[in-house]
Design a protein around this motif. Sequence first.
Motif, PDB file in Angstrom:
ATOM      1  N   VAL A 289       0.893  -0.960  -0.041  1.00 26.48           N
ATOM      2  CA  VAL A 289      -0.038   0.142   0.055  1.00 26.48           C
ATOM      3  C   VAL A 289       0.963   1.317  -0.105  1.00 26.48           C
ATOM      4  O   VAL A 289       1.911   1.332   0.957  1.00 26.48           O
ATOM      5  CB  VAL A 289      -0.866  -0.067   1.127  1.00 26.48           C
ATOM      6  N   GLN A 290       0.751   2.023  -0.746  1.00 27.30           N
ATOM      7  CA  GLN A 290       1.576   3.141  -1.071  1.00 27.30           C
ATOM      8  C   GLN A 290       0.843   4.531  -1.214  1.00 27.30           C
ATOM      9  O   GLN A 290      -0.456   4.465  -1.303  1.00 27.30           O
ATOM     10  CB  GLN A 290       2.608   3.277  -2.069  1.00 27.30           C
ATOM     11  N   LEU A 291       1.308   5.886  -0.781  1.00 25.00           N
ATOM     12  CA  LEU A 291       0.809   6.999  -1.051  1.00 25.00           C
ATOM     13  C   LEU A 291       1.778   7.756  -1.120  1.00 25.00           C
ATOM     14  O   LEU A 291       2.856   7.820  -0.805  1.00 25.00           O
ATOM     15  CB  LEU A 291      -0.253   7.214   0.257  1.00 25.00           C
ATOM     16  N   THR A 292       1.489   9.301  -1.528  1.00 23.61           N
ATOM     17  CA  THR A 292       2.350  10.256  -1.748  1.00 23.61           C
ATOM     18  C   THR A 292       1.583  11.516  -0.939  1.00 23.61           C
ATOM     19  O   THR A 292       0.501  11.339  -0.571  1.00 23.61           O
ATOM     20  CB  THR A 292       2.629  10.801  -2.875  1.00 23.61           C
ATOM     21  N   SER A 293       2.329  12.262  -0.494  1.00 24.10           N
ATOM     22  CA  SER A 293       2.028  13.441   0.303  1.00 24.10           C
ATOM     23  C   SER A 293       2.656  14.623   0.148  1.00 24.10           C
ATOM     24  O   SER A 293       4.204  14.384  -0.134  1.00 24.10           O
ATOM     25  CB  SER A 293       2.072  13.033   1.927  1.00 24.10           C
ATOM     26  N   ASP A 294       2.547  15.722  -0.052  1.00 22.74           N
ATOM     27  CA  ASP A 294       3.158  16.929  -0.844  1.00 22.74           C
ATOM     28  C   ASP A 294       3.969  17.137   0.460  1.00 22.74           C
ATOM     29  O   ASP A 294       3.923  17.083   1.769  1.00 22.74           O
ATOM     30  CB  ASP A 294       2.121  18.243  -0.611  1.00 22.74           C
ATOM     31  N   ALA A 295       5.174  17.603   0.093  1.00 19.63           N
ATOM     32  CA  ALA A 295       6.402  17.814   0.975  1.00 19.63           C
ATOM     33  C   ALA A 295       6.088  18.790   2.235  1.00 19.63           C
ATOM     34  O   ALA A 295       6.659  18.864   3.267  1.00 19.63           O
ATOM     35  CB  ALA A 295       7.731  18.301   0.203  1.00 19.63           C
ATOM     36  N   THR A 296       5.094  19.523   1.898  1.00 25.38           N
ATOM     37  CA  THR A 296       4.815  20.835   3.020  1.00 25.38           C
ATOM     38  C   THR A 296       3.940  20.177   3.994  1.00 25.38           C
ATOM     39  O   THR A 296       3.525  20.955   4.896  1.00 25.38           O
ATOM     40  CB  THR A 296       4.077  21.744   2.285  1.00 25.38           C
TER      41      THR A 296
ATOM     42  N   GLY B 197       2.096   3.320  10.537  1.00 24.74           N
ATOM     43  CA  GLY B 197       3.012   2.403  10.134  1.00 24.74           C
ATOM     44  C   GLY B 197       3.700   2.468   8.605  1.00 24.74           C
ATOM     45  O   GLY B 197       4.428   1.501   8.266  1.00 24.74           O
ATOM     46  N   PHE B 198       3.293   3.485   7.946  1.00 22.26           N
ATOM     47  CA  PHE B 198       3.889   3.962   6.663  1.00 22.26           C
ATOM     48  C   PHE B 198       5.276   4.561   6.888  1.00 22.26           C
ATOM     49  O   PHE B 198       5.582   5.162   7.720  1.00 22.26           O
ATOM     50  CB  PHE B 198       3.265   4.856   5.958  1.00 22.26           C
ATOM     51  N   ALA B 199       6.139   4.040   6.098  1.00 22.40           N
ATOM     52  CA  ALA B 199       7.651   4.660   6.145  1.00 22.40           C
ATOM     53  C   ALA B 199       7.838   5.345   4.796  1.00 22.40           C
ATOM     54  O   ALA B 199       7.510   5.145   3.674  1.00 22.40           O
ATOM     55  CB  ALA B 199       8.599   3.563   6.203  1.00 22.40           C
ATOM     56  N   ALA B 200       8.551   6.576   5.003  1.00 21.64           N
ATOM     57  CA  ALA B 200       8.975   7.456   3.780  1.00 21.64           C
ATOM     58  C   ALA B 200      10.121   6.424   3.194  1.00 21.64           C
ATOM     59  O   ALA B 200      11.174   6.124   3.881  1.00 21.64           O
ATOM     60  CB  ALA B 200       9.752   8.740   4.336  1.00 21.64           C
ATOM     61  N   SER B 201      10.088   6.311   1.825  1.00 14.45           N
ATOM     62  CA  SER B 201      10.924   5.507   1.238  1.00 14.45           C
ATOM     63  C   SER B 201      11.389   5.477  -0.025  1.00 14.45           C
ATOM     64  O   SER B 201      12.307   5.073  -0.536  1.00 14.45           O
ATOM     65  CB  SER B 201      10.238   3.863   0.916  1.00 14.45           C
ATOM     66  N   HIS B 202      10.628   6.863  -0.599  1.00  9.62           N
ATOM     67  CA  HIS B 202      11.093   7.084  -2.218  1.00  9.62           C
ATOM     68  C   HIS B 202      11.110   8.641  -2.244  1.00  9.62           C
ATOM     69  O   HIS B 202      10.450   9.346  -1.326  1.00  9.62           O
ATOM     70  CB  HIS B 202      10.218   6.558  -3.128  1.00  9.62           C
ATOM     71  N   VAL B 203      11.827   9.052  -3.345  1.00  6.73           N
ATOM     72  CA  VAL B 203      11.690  10.371  -3.899  1.00  6.73           C
ATOM     73  C   VAL B 203      10.840  10.322  -5.136  1.00  6.73           C
ATOM     74  O   VAL B 203      10.851   9.706  -5.733  1.00  6.73           O
ATOM     75  CB  VAL B 203      12.985  10.954  -3.900  1.00  6.73           C
ATOM     76  N   GLY B 204       9.819  11.313  -4.894  1.00  2.34           N
ATOM     77  CA  GLY B 204       8.941  11.221  -6.130  1.00  2.34           C
ATOM     78  C   GLY B 204       9.259  12.525  -7.048  1.00  2.34           C
ATOM     79  O   GLY B 204       9.768  13.653  -6.597  1.00  2.34           O
ATOM     80  N   PHE B 205       8.732  12.391  -8.111  1.00  3.75           N
ATOM     81  CA  PHE B 205       8.917  13.291  -9.150  1.00  3.75           C
ATOM     82  C   PHE B 205       7.493  13.400  -9.959  1.00  3.75           C
ATOM     83  O   PHE B 205       6.952  12.525  -9.930  1.00  3.75           O
ATOM     84  CB  PHE B 205       9.956  12.987 -10.194  1.00  3.75           C
ATOM     85  N   LYS B 206       7.339  14.674 -10.566  1.00  2.88           N
ATOM     86  CA  LYS B 206       6.028  14.705 -11.113  1.00  2.88           C
ATOM     87  C   LYS B 206       6.609  15.645 -12.416  1.00  2.88           C
ATOM     88  O   LYS B 206       7.440  16.499 -12.291  1.00  2.88           O
ATOM     89  CB  LYS B 206       5.103  15.425 -10.449  1.00  2.88           C
TER      90      LYS B 206
END
Length: 153
Positions: free
Chosen positions: A122-129, A141-150
Amino acid sequence: MTDTPEPAIRRAAEADLPAIVAMLADDPLGATRESPEDLTPYLAAFKRLAEDPNQHLVVAVRAERVVGTLQLTIVPGLSRKGSTRSIIEGVRVHADERGSGLGTRFVEWAIEKSRAESCEIVQLTSDATRTDAHRFYERLGFAASHVGFKLQL
């Protein structure tokens, strides 16, 4: 927050769109990118979502009032030995309901639905702010694991 019974989580209906879009627009980021006064693009998007079995747009309803929304997308894939993943997006809780536990209940619903759909991640993104949101997801229980690009198109 209110003392009324727990909100019910159900599939969103077209009639829920004004409330959903209002919640999407009710924060500093949403206020710059959403247009609650013109539902035309949202109606077209809702129809696409409703026709796609891998899309689960849900709302929470308390006392016949939409008080939250979440979109869960199921993504079959080849990577990770053909695993299926889910993506949680557009989690919003009405300002009156924040702190009530509804956000936690929504994410728990999405995790259980993902299990039922045989997802392995299960994944999600959240704006850096959105630092408060980051703490919320980490607490679940989610862990920051990736750098996202748009790339804006």
